[in-house]
Design a protein around this motif. Structure first.
Motif, mmCIF file in Angstrom:
data_model
loop_
_atom_site.group_PDB
_atom_site.id
_atom_site.type_symbol
_atom_site.label_atom_id
_atom_site.label_comp_id
_atom_site.label_asym_id
_atom_site.label_seq_id
_atom_site.Cartn_x
_atom_site.Cartn_y
_atom_site.Cartn_z
ATOM 1 N N PHE A 1 15.774 14.196 10.558
ATOM 2 C CA PHE A 1 14.325 14.061 10.711
ATOM 3 C C PHE A 1 13.763 13.131 9.646
ATOM 4 O O PHE A 1 14.185 13.185 8.489
ATOM 5 N N ARG A 2 12.785 12.303 10.027
ATOM 6 C CA ARG A 2 12.122 11.432 9.075
ATOM 7 C C ARG A 2 10.617 11.527 9.290
ATOM 8 O O ARG A 2 10.154 11.571 10.436
ATOM 9 N N VAL A 3 9.877 11.537 8.205
ATOM 10 C CA VAL A 3 8.416 11.506 8.268
ATOM 11 C C VAL A 3 7.943 10.426 7.309
ATOM 12 O O VAL A 3 8.279 10.447 6.124
ATOM 13 N N LEU A 4 7.174 9.475 7.826
ATOM 14 C CA LEU A 4 6.610 8.409 7.001
ATOM 15 C C LEU A 4 5.131 8.693 6.752
ATOM 16 O O LEU A 4 4.356 8.861 7.698
ATOM 17 N N ASN A 5 4.760 8.773 5.490
ATOM 18 C CA ASN A 5 3.355 8.874 5.089
ATOM 19 C C ASN A 5 2.957 7.534 4.476
ATOM 20 O O ASN A 5 3.640 7.037 3.571
ATOM 21 N N TYR A 6 1.849 6.958 4.942
ATOM 22 C CA TYR A 6 1.484 5.611 4.495
ATOM 23 C C TYR A 6 -0.021 5.403 4.615
ATOM 24 O O TYR A 6 -0.738 6.206 5.238
ATOM 25 N N ALA B 1 0.850 -1.193 0.000
ATOM 26 C CA ALA B 1 0.000 0.000 0.000
ATOM 27 C C ALA B 1 0.886 1.244 0.000
ATOM 28 O O ALA B 1 2.040 1.198 0.451
ATOM 29 N N PRO B 2 0.385 2.372 -0.492
ATOM 30 C CA PRO B 2 1.201 3.588 -0.580
ATOM 31 C C PRO B 2 1.966 3.882 0.708
ATOM 32 O O PRO B 2 1.401 3.882 1.801
ATOM 33 N N SER B 3 3.268 4.105 0.553
ATOM 34 C CA SER B 3 4.141 4.330 1.699
ATOM 35 C C SER B 3 5.423 4.983 1.228
ATOM 36 O O SER B 3 6.070 4.479 0.314
ATOM 37 N N ARG B 4 5.794 6.115 1.840
ATOM 38 C CA ARG B 4 7.068 6.749 1.510
ATOM 39 C C ARG B 4 7.588 7.486 2.738
ATOM 40 O O ARG B 4 6.828 8.064 3.512
ATOM 41 N N VAL B 5 8.896 7.419 2.912
ATOM 42 C CA VAL B 5 9.537 8.116 4.011
ATOM 43 C C VAL B 5 10.477 9.165 3.434
ATOM 44 O O VAL B 5 11.211 8.917 2.478
ATOM 45 N N ASP B 6 10.415 10.376 4.022
ATOM 46 C CA ASP B 6 11.242 11.492 3.577
ATOM 47 C C ASP B 6 12.165 11.931 4.706
ATOM 48 O O ASP B 6 11.763 11.964 5.882
ATOM 49 N N THR C 1 10.053 19.385 14.749
ATOM 50 C CA THR C 1 9.257 18.243 14.284
ATOM 51 C C THR C 1 7.764 18.572 14.261
ATOM 52 O O THR C 1 7.049 18.123 13.357
ATOM 53 N N VAL C 2 7.293 19.343 15.227
ATOM 54 C CA VAL C 2 5.877 19.738 15.228
ATOM 55 C C VAL C 2 5.579 20.613 14.016
ATOM 56 O O VAL C 2 4.571 20.425 13.321
ATOM 57 N N ALA C 3 6.479 21.558 13.729
ATOM 58 C CA ALA C 3 6.280 22.425 12.566
ATOM 59 C C ALA C 3 6.407 21.647 11.260
ATOM 60 O O ALA C 3 5.666 21.891 10.301
ATOM 61 N N LEU C 4 7.327 20.676 11.222
ATOM 62 C CA LEU C 4 7.539 19.886 10.009
ATOM 63 C C LEU C 4 6.307 19.057 9.667
ATOM 64 O O LEU C 4 5.994 18.851 8.484
ATOM 65 N N THR C 5 5.605 18.563 10.684
ATOM 66 C CA THR C 5 4.462 17.670 10.453
ATOM 67 C C THR C 5 3.122 18.389 10.577
ATOM 68 O O THR C 5 2.072 17.736 10.553
ATOM 69 N N SER C 6 3.129 19.701 10.687
ATOM 70 C CA SER C 6 1.875 20.444 10.831
ATOM 71 C C SER C 6 1.027 20.302 9.572
ATOM 72 O O SER C 6 1.548 20.145 8.463
ATOM 73 N N ARG C 7 -0.292 20.309 9.771
ATOM 74 C CA ARG C 7 -1.296 20.224 8.706
ATOM 75 C C ARG C 7 -1.410 18.833 8.086
ATOM 76 O O ARG C 7 -2.145 18.643 7.130
ATOM 77 N N LEU C 8 -0.688 17.842 8.629
ATOM 78 C CA LEU C 8 -0.873 16.463 8.181
ATOM 79 C C LEU C 8 -2.054 15.838 8.925
ATOM 80 O O LEU C 8 -2.271 16.110 10.111
ATOM 81 N N ASN C 9 -2.811 15.002 8.233
ATOM 82 C CA ASN C 9 -3.922 14.305 8.869
ATOM 83 C C ASN C 9 -3.417 13.041 9.563
ATOM 84 O O ASN C 9 -2.556 12.335 9.044
ATOM 85 N N GLN D 1 -5.122 7.177 5.366
ATOM 86 C CA GLN D 1 -3.851 7.874 5.240
ATOM 87 C C GLN D 1 -3.341 8.244 6.632
ATOM 88 O O GLN D 1 -4.071 8.828 7.432
ATOM 89 N N LYS D 2 -2.097 7.890 6.924
ATOM 90 C CA LYS D 2 -1.517 8.173 8.236
ATOM 91 C C LYS D 2 -0.097 8.714 8.066
ATOM 92 O O LYS D 2 0.524 8.540 7.020
ATOM 93 N N SER D 3 0.407 9.345 9.132
ATOM 94 C CA SER D 3 1.785 9.836 9.143
ATOM 95 C C SER D 3 2.381 9.581 10.522
ATOM 96 O O SER D 3 1.682 9.654 11.541
ATOM 97 N N VAL D 4 3.676 9.280 10.548
ATOM 98 C CA VAL D 4 4.350 9.011 11.812
ATOM 99 C C VAL D 4 5.754 9.596 11.758
ATOM 100 O O VAL D 4 6.372 9.686 10.698
ATOM 101 N N TYR D 5 6.256 10.013 12.924
ATOM 102 C CA TYR D 5 7.588 10.609 13.022
ATOM 103 C C TYR D 5 8.156 10.319 14.406
ATOM 104 O O TYR D 5 7.458 9.785 15.283
#
Length: 251
Positions: free
Chosen positions: A61-66, A32-37, A101-109, A72-76
């Motif tokens: 810093f790493r953010v995984l969207n999957y 299923a869709p998954s990418r880490v930046d 990290t809070v600013a980097l992941t802001s506005r993600l669901n 749709q989820k995100s984790v850091y």
């Protein structure tokens, strides 16, 4: 992409994207869709590494969207995680990390940090001593990993060089990131959020007190942390990683 825009506003450098699902498809597997930046703040990274070089396993810093169960989820990784796992007590540094990290992941669901309840110092970190010098250790690991036909090399991230770029100094410390798309897809199918910590596989090579140390995340421990469970595929990959690294650094 929302995170890229946040990173640009923060002045963070985007240094790597691993698109797990695309790589899986190229290897003949479905995920299923998954990418880490990966995003870097070299000055903050350097200050954290001065506290404990092992924190390099959780930097940059790493953010995984999957997608999991159709959502749709995100984790850091948040500041509580690095404080507990790496015994970092500098409150000012931890606050800076938290703000970034809070600013980097802001506005993600549906964005959440990795579970850190009950986390202990050095949780899930395996460390072995190399019988070679630092540069030879890097070369041997690269050689042995790439000799495996199903493995992709993503990057060498030289923390020492990045520290020097901001006028600071560190001992030798390089993060290696690589992974096998096909086995990784099998391991992540029912455990997608471990794509943050275990895939690509991260190996930190450091030189401390005259010893060259090779540290990596125990995939079983990471799975237990994320899901309180693990799979046979995790055991197989964990064994293979340990054997490959040991073979590369022992004479």
């Amino acid at each position: 992409m929302i995170v890229d825009g946040n990173a640009e506003k923060l002045g963070l450098d985007k240094i790597l994207t691993i698109d797990h699902s695309r790589l899986a498809d190229q290897a003949g597997e479905y995920l299923a869709p998954s990418r880490v930046d990966f995003y870097s703040d070299d000055e903050l990274n350097t200050q954290l590494l001065k506290e404990n070089l092992q924190v390099g396993l959780d930097l940059p810093f790493r953010v995984l969207n999957y997608v999991e169960n159709g959502q749709q989820k995100s984790v850091y990784t948040d500041e509580q995680f690095i404080q507990k796992r790496h015994d970092i007590d500098d409150k000012a540094l931890l606050e800076r990390y938290a703000q970034q990290t809070v600013a980097l992941t802001s506005r993600l669901n549906k964005v959440v940090p990795v579970e850190s309840e009950g986390l202990t110092k050095n949780y899930g970190i395996e460390t072995i001593v190399s019988e070679y010098d630092f540069d030879t250790t890097l070369e041997n690991i690269n050689r042995d990993v790439l000799s495996q036909d199903d493995t992709v090399w993503f990057m060498n991230w030289d923390f020492k060089a990045r520290a020097e770029s901001v006028g600071e100094s560190l001992p030798d410390a390089t993060l290696l990131v690589f992974g096998g798309p096909a086995p990784g897809a099998k391991a992540m199918t029912d455990f997608p959020s471990i794509g943050l910590d275990a895939f690509g596989q991260k190996v930190l090579v450091t030189e401390q007190n005259g010893q060259v140390l090779v540290s990596y995340n125990n995939i079983l421990d990471m799975s237990e942390l994320h899901y309180r469970d693990n799979a046979i595929s995790h055991r197989i990959i964990n064994y293979r990683l340990g054997k490959t690294l040991s073979g590369a650094i022992e004479r």
